[in-house]
Design a protein around this motif. Structure first.
Motif, PDB file in Angstrom:
ATOM      1  N   CYS A 201       0.801  -1.164   0.001  1.00  0.00           N
ATOM      2  CA  CYS A 201       0.238   0.192   0.035  1.00  0.00           C
ATOM      3  C   CYS A 201       0.986   1.264   0.118  1.00  0.00           C
ATOM      4  N   PHE A 202       1.990   1.143   0.495  1.00  0.00           N
ATOM      5  CA  PHE A 202       3.014   2.363   0.661  1.00  0.00           C
ATOM      6  C   PHE A 202       4.352   1.637   0.178  1.00  0.00           C
ATOM      7  N   PRO A 203       4.451   1.485  -1.426  1.00  0.00           N
ATOM      8  CA  PRO A 203       5.533   0.780  -1.932  1.00  0.00           C
ATOM      9  C   PRO A 203       6.647   1.898  -2.052  1.00  0.00           C
ATOM     10  N   ASP A 204       6.216   3.163  -1.804  1.00  0.00           N
ATOM     11  CA  ASP A 204       7.448   4.204  -2.184  1.00  0.00           C
ATOM     12  C   ASP A 204       7.947   4.588  -0.953  1.00  0.00           C
ATOM     13  N   GLU A 390       9.845  -0.451  -2.511  1.00  0.00           N
ATOM     14  CA  GLU A 390      11.214   0.160  -2.478  1.00  0.00           C
ATOM     15  C   GLU A 390      12.342  -0.689  -2.115  1.00  0.00           C
ATOM     16  N   CYS A 391      11.987  -1.490  -1.055  1.00  0.00           N
ATOM     17  CA  CYS A 391      12.936  -2.407  -0.246  1.00  0.00           C
ATOM     18  C   CYS A 391      13.052  -3.611  -1.070  1.00  0.00           C
ATOM     19  N   LEU A 392      12.321  -3.811  -2.185  1.00  0.00           N
ATOM     20  CA  LEU A 392      12.606  -5.139  -2.959  1.00  0.00           C
ATOM     21  C   LEU A 392      12.951  -4.821  -4.357  1.00  0.00           C
ATOM     22  N   LEU A 393      13.729  -3.809  -4.611  1.00  0.00           N
ATOM     23  CA  LEU A 393      14.382  -3.355  -5.779  1.00  0.00           C
ATOM     24  C   LEU A 393      15.162  -4.587  -6.367  1.00  0.00           C
ATOM     25  N   ASP A 394      15.851  -5.343  -5.590  1.00  0.00           N
ATOM     26  CA  ASP A 394      16.704  -6.427  -5.828  1.00  0.00           C
ATOM     27  C   ASP A 394      16.115  -7.400  -6.806  1.00  0.00           C
ATOM     28  N   THR A 395      14.750  -7.279  -6.799  1.00  0.00           N
ATOM     29  CA  THR A 395      14.071  -8.259  -7.623  1.00  0.00           C
ATOM     30  C   THR A 395      14.681  -8.319  -9.118  1.00  0.00           C
TER      31      THR A 395
END
Length: 565
Positions: A201-204, A390-395
């Motif tokens: 809900c707050f991915p940013d 944001e904390c999963l950008l390593d995807t």
């Protein structure tokens, strides 16, 4: 039990002759754990690596629930505006506990093998006993459900709470309905679901401060279980009414039903009531929950009382074409040229890595859902995250196929990642930033030119007034592409007397007379999406995708008419 681990960083350089799999170690208190990942550069003829799926922790396996987000400790809370601060926010501070919990968002799953002729049964995954039942990656579990189901499972309100260091953390402030008397397994499943929702809900990030104005936005995310079943989160982020500075909040509807347009209208009603009082929302949602989901083309009417306005009748109509009810093709055409859409389609058909960039969450979710819908009657069977937190950008380091959306402010961080080849699409500028280079050569040239002509015609046709009409016309061009290339698949399923059928791949490909078409189909039949489609076809003599079968029948009748005339 299948252990869920995060996607690691890895070197792009592969030394020939190196082992087929490597070990990565991730920190997790009190010690560490290890996982084995398939070599992203398998040797020719080797078994395909299993796909990585985004999991919402909805598995019945006894996994530890996701803890709350941890605030970033390294930055002060000073400065900024009510939306994420003008400077691109840095990554969330993810502690060891959070890191191990985020890792549960990714699962390895086994692709069904040994289905087609001449293939042997694949061994069990590394470290997993063969007797342990595993969900199948991307198993065809359509999000298009029949009439009569509940509209939604939950409505949750996610708000930002101020932490001791001055930063804000998303938390569920309200849940409707609240379920009681759940069995232990059901309760654990519900907890895993509800604790994963705030992240999306707050991915940013959590870099927020109170504001006086904030434009509301609508977006969605998809949570995929290890067995392939999906739950969709329809979100409306808005600023509650009041005086002075306030923090935005998110109203999120969790449903198994895929119908973006219909739920957007529901969220319109939720937002209208929120500006009056929270107390006015819940009678409306209760009435909605008690109403059955309508059949395609049908309407359900909800009665709702609003103070000073009286009783309102709200009509919710489900689109006629069920396979198009989660689609907004106009959003795609507004941002990309027809030729670029075809290049994206070509990459998706061969299950490559696709990254979409945009600043608005609504643009990301609408465009990625539209790209996935272009694949009908096939289903994207790999990692699928319309809005990556944001904390999963390593995807983007994932060595297997993915289709993800990332806010454009993170472009530099994305480009710094040790990625394999990927198609990076900038939806803000309407261009492709990075490509493999062969996108214009993947599709058979004759069919590609026909689709391009159709897209250009519909894109410039001023007589198209509704998004529903445009959706149907755009979809038809891509459905015809698959009809002409693989529409003869039912003729090459050999049926036993009492058991399932067996797909004859060699005869299927040989039946294609055009060399360019056959060359493409030989690649396409190796994809997961085709494998899963055929797997379903082998189970029953009755086609699963009635609309697709209807188009095949029409095409075959047209061919017969041309031969006879």
């Amino acid at each position: 039990m299948l252990l869920a681990l995060p996607v690691p960083r890895y070197s792009q350089n592969h030394v020939p002759g190196a082992p087929a799999s490597r070990c990565f170690t991730f920190s997790r208190p009190p010690g560490g754990f290890r996982c084995r990942l398939p070599n992203p550069h398998p040797t020719p003829g080797a078994a395909r690596p299993p796909p990585l799926l985004l999991s919402s922790l909805l598995s019945s396996s006894p996994l530890r629930p996701v803890p709350s987000l941890l605030p970033r400790e390294s930055e002060s809370a000073a400065g900024g505006s009510g939306a994420p601060r003008s400077a691109a926010p840095g990554p969330l501070h993810v502690g060891a506990t959070m890191a191990s919990s985020i890792s549960n968002l990714f699962r390895r799953s086994l692709r069904r093998s040994g289905r087609r002729e001449g293939k042997q049964e694949a061994p069990a995954a590394d470290g997993i006993p063969s007797h342990v039942p595993l969900g199948k990656a991307g198993e065809r579990s359509s999000i298009l459900y029949s009439a009569g189901q509940f509209f939604f499972e939950y409505l949750v309100v996610v708000s930002l709470r101020k932490m001791s260091d001055g930063r804000y953390e998303p938390k569920i402030a309200y849940q409707f309905p609240k379920r009681e008397n759940l069995l232990k397994g059901q309760k654990e499943e519900e907890e895993r679901l509800l604790q994963a929702i705030p992240l999306f809900c707050f991915p940013d990030g959590n870099n927020w401060e109170p504001v006086t104005t904030f434009p509301s936005e609508t977006f969605s995310f998809v949570l995929t279980n290890v067995d392939g079943s999906r739950k969709i989160g329809y979100c409306r982020r808005l600023l509650p009414s009041g005086r002075g500075v306030r923090l935005p909040e998110v109203f999120c509807i969790i449903s198994c039903l895929g119908c973006f347009g219909l739920f957007s209208k529901i969220l319109d009603e939720v937002e209208k009531r929120r500006q009056i009082s929270m107390a006015v929302i819940y009678p409306f949602m209760q009435g909605l929950r008690e109403s059955p989901f309508p059949a395609p083309g049908k309407t359900v009417t909800i009665k709702s009382f609003i103070p000073e306005s009286g009783t309102e009748l709200i009509e919710l109509t489900r689109p006629v074409d069920a396979h198009l009810e989660h689609v907004e093709f106009p959003a795609l055409l507004q941002r990309l040229s027809p030729i670029l859409i075809l290049h994206i389609f070509a990459s998706a058909v061969l299950e490559r890595r696709l990254i979409f960039l945009a600043e608005e969450l609504s643009v990301l979710s609408q465009c990625i859902h539209a790209v996935a819908a272009l694949l009908y009657p096939f289903t994207w069977a790999h990692t699928y995250i319309p809005v990556v937190p944001e904390c999963l950008l390593d995807t983007v380091c994932c060595p297997t196929p993915f289709m993800v959306g990332i806010q454009r402010r993170h472009l530099e961080r994305v480009l710094e990642q040790p990625m394999e080849e990927a198609l990076i699409v900038d939806l803000c500028e309407g261009k492709i930033l990075r490509a493999v280079g062969d996108e214009d050569q993947i599709l058979p040239i004759k069919l590609q030119n026909e689709m391009l002509a159709s897209l250009n015609r519909h894109n410039s046709n001023n007589n198209i007034h509704t998004s529903e009409q445009l959706n149907a016309l755009i979809s038809e061009a891509f459905v015809q592409f698959f009809v002409r290339l693989v529409g003869h698949y039912t003729s090459h399923i050999k049926w036993s007397k009492n058991g399932p059928g067996t797909f004859q791949e060699r005869a299927f490909c040989k039946a294609i007379t055009s060399k360019t078409n056959r060359r493409f189909v030989k690649k396409f039949v190796k994809t997961n999406m085709f494998s899963l489609f055929i797997e379903d076809a082998e189970k029953s003599r009755i086609p699963q995708e009635a609309y697709f079968q209807q188009k095949i029948t029409e095409y075959q009748q047209q061919k017969k008419h041309r031969r006879d005339s």
